[in-house]
Scaffold this active site. Structure first.
Site, short mmCIF file in Angstrom:
data_model
loop_
_atom_site.label_atom_id
_atom_site.label_comp_id
_atom_site.label_asym_id
_atom_site.label_seq_id
_atom_site.Cartn_x
_atom_site.Cartn_y
_atom_site.Cartn_z
N GLU A 37 12.65 -9.14 1.90
CA GLU A 37 11.83 -8.01 2.35
C GLU A 37 12.66 -6.73 2.19
OE1 GLU A 37 10.61 -8.58 6.43
OE2 GLU A 37 10.22 -6.44 6.71
N ARG A 94 5.08 10.94 -2.56
CA ARG A 94 4.76 10.62 -1.17
C ARG A 94 5.97 10.91 -0.28
NH1 ARG A 94 4.83 4.47 1.21
NH2 ARG A 94 3.98 5.01 3.23
N HIS A 152 3.88 -4.40 9.13
CA HIS A 152 3.72 -4.27 10.58
C HIS A 152 2.37 -4.79 11.07
CE1 HIS A 152 7.03 -1.70 9.57
NE2 HIS A 152 6.25 -0.86 8.93
N ASN A 201 8.24 -5.26 -1.04
CA ASN A 201 8.15 -4.16 -0.08
C ASN A 201 6.69 -4.16 0.37
OD1 ASN A 201 7.88 -1.87 1.41
ND2 ASN A 201 9.06 -0.57 0.01
N ALA A 204 3.04 -0.73 4.76
CA ALA A 204 2.52 -0.79 6.13
C ALA A 204 2.04 -2.19 6.52
CB ALA A 204 1.38 0.21 6.29
N ARG A 233 12.78 4.83 12.73
CA ARG A 233 11.51 5.56 12.70
C ARG A 233 10.64 5.17 13.90
NH1 ARG A 233 9.12 5.12 6.80
NH2 ARG A 233 7.80 6.80 7.66
N PRO A 247 0.80 -1.22 0.00
CA PRO A 247 0.00 0.00 0.00
C PRO A 247 0.83 1.28 0.00
CG PRO A 247 -0.09 -1.10 2.13
CD PRO A 247 0.56 -2.05 1.18
N ASN A 248 0.34 2.23 -0.77
CA ASN A 248 0.89 3.58 -0.87
C ASN A 248 2.18 3.66 -1.67
OD1 ASN A 248 -1.20 4.83 0.76
ND2 ASN A 248 -0.30 3.69 2.46
N TYR A 298 11.08 8.98 1.17
CA TYR A 298 11.08 7.94 0.13
C TYR A 298 11.74 8.36 -1.19
CZ TYR A 298 7.86 5.76 3.43
OH TYR A 298 7.31 5.21 4.57
N SER A 319 13.05 3.08 3.45
CA SER A 319 13.54 3.81 4.62
C SER A 319 14.12 2.83 5.64
CB SER A 319 12.39 4.60 5.26
OG SER A 319 11.40 3.72 5.76
N HIS A 322 12.73 -2.45 2.45
CA HIS A 322 12.14 -1.16 2.85
C HIS A 322 13.04 -0.04 2.35
CE1 HIS A 322 9.26 -3.20 5.31
NE2 HIS A 322 10.23 -3.95 5.75
C1 DQA Z 1 8.20 1.14 3.95
C2 DQA Z 1 8.21 1.35 5.47
C3 DQA Z 1 6.84 1.10 6.08
O1 DQA Z 1 6.88 1.32 7.48
C4 DQA Z 1 5.84 2.06 5.48
O2 DQA Z 1 4.54 1.79 5.99
C5 DQA Z 1 5.83 2.04 4.00
C6 DQA Z 1 7.11 1.97 3.29
C7 DQA Z 1 9.52 1.52 3.29
O3 DQA Z 1 9.71 1.18 2.13
O4 DQA Z 1 10.37 2.18 3.92
O5 DQA Z 1 4.80 2.17 3.36
O6 DQA Z 1 7.96 -0.24 3.69
#
Ligand code: DQA
Length: 150
Positions: A99, A18, A81, A75, A78, A108, A10-11, A23, A103, A101
């Site tokens: 996996e 964003r 978590h 990736n 969210a 964080r 998502p996102n 990012y 960031s 990420h």
């Molecule tokens: C993320 C880190 C996650 O905590 C966050 O919800 C994301 C992006 C990252 O790529 O750093 O949507 O997966």
């Protein structure tokens, strides 16, 4: 030719606009194009999928088994978590995955420090920016070529 599936949760469709301070400014299309090019050089076939919906990601992981996908790069956004369902999907299909990420989630908020996937992933990358995707693909290619473990 071995095939790799790249999943984004998502996102991540909003990459580029964003929270660019976290990012970066590259779009998901940029990331996917660069991975496709890299996969070509590595002799891998690559498919990409992004969804904002947990069930769609679970379905895509199930389909990967039917398709004979050798490795998944995810990736989970969210869902990292929160999602027992995505964890169970990976356990269910037994396809190895990395996996990623963008960031450094450990730098964080506390709620980003726990992942439902990390302990069953082959490897985890965090904080390398979008370069993390390419580095993960290199790792996957080496694993698929039978390189010694990590
Ligand atoms: C993320 C880190 C996650 O905590 C966050 O919800 C994301 C992006 C990252 O790529 O750093 O949507 O997966």
């Amino acid at each position: 030719m071995k095939s790799v599936l790249v999943l984004n949760g998502p996102n991540l469709n909003l990459l580029g606009t964003r929270e660019p301070q976290i990012y970066g400014s590259a779009t998901l299309a940029d990331v996917e194009a660069s991975l496709r090019q890299q996969a070509g050089h590595l002799g891998l076939s690559l498919a990409c999928f992004q969804s904002n919906h947990e069930g769609a990601i679970v379905d895509r992981i199930h389909a990967a088994r039917t398709e004979g996908v050798s490795f998944i790069l995810i990736n989970p956004g969210a869902f990292t978590h929160t999602s027992v369902a995505i964890r169970d999907a990976f356990a269910g299909v037994a396809i190895p995955f990395v996996e990623v990420h963008i960031s450094n989630v450990h730098k964080r908020e506390a709620f980003r420090h726990h992942s439902y996937l990390s302990d069953i992933a082959e490897a985890v990358m965090a904080g390398f920016g979008i370069q993390g995707y390419g580095l993960a693909l290199q790792f996957i290619a080496a694993k698929l070529a039978g390189a010694p473990a990590k």
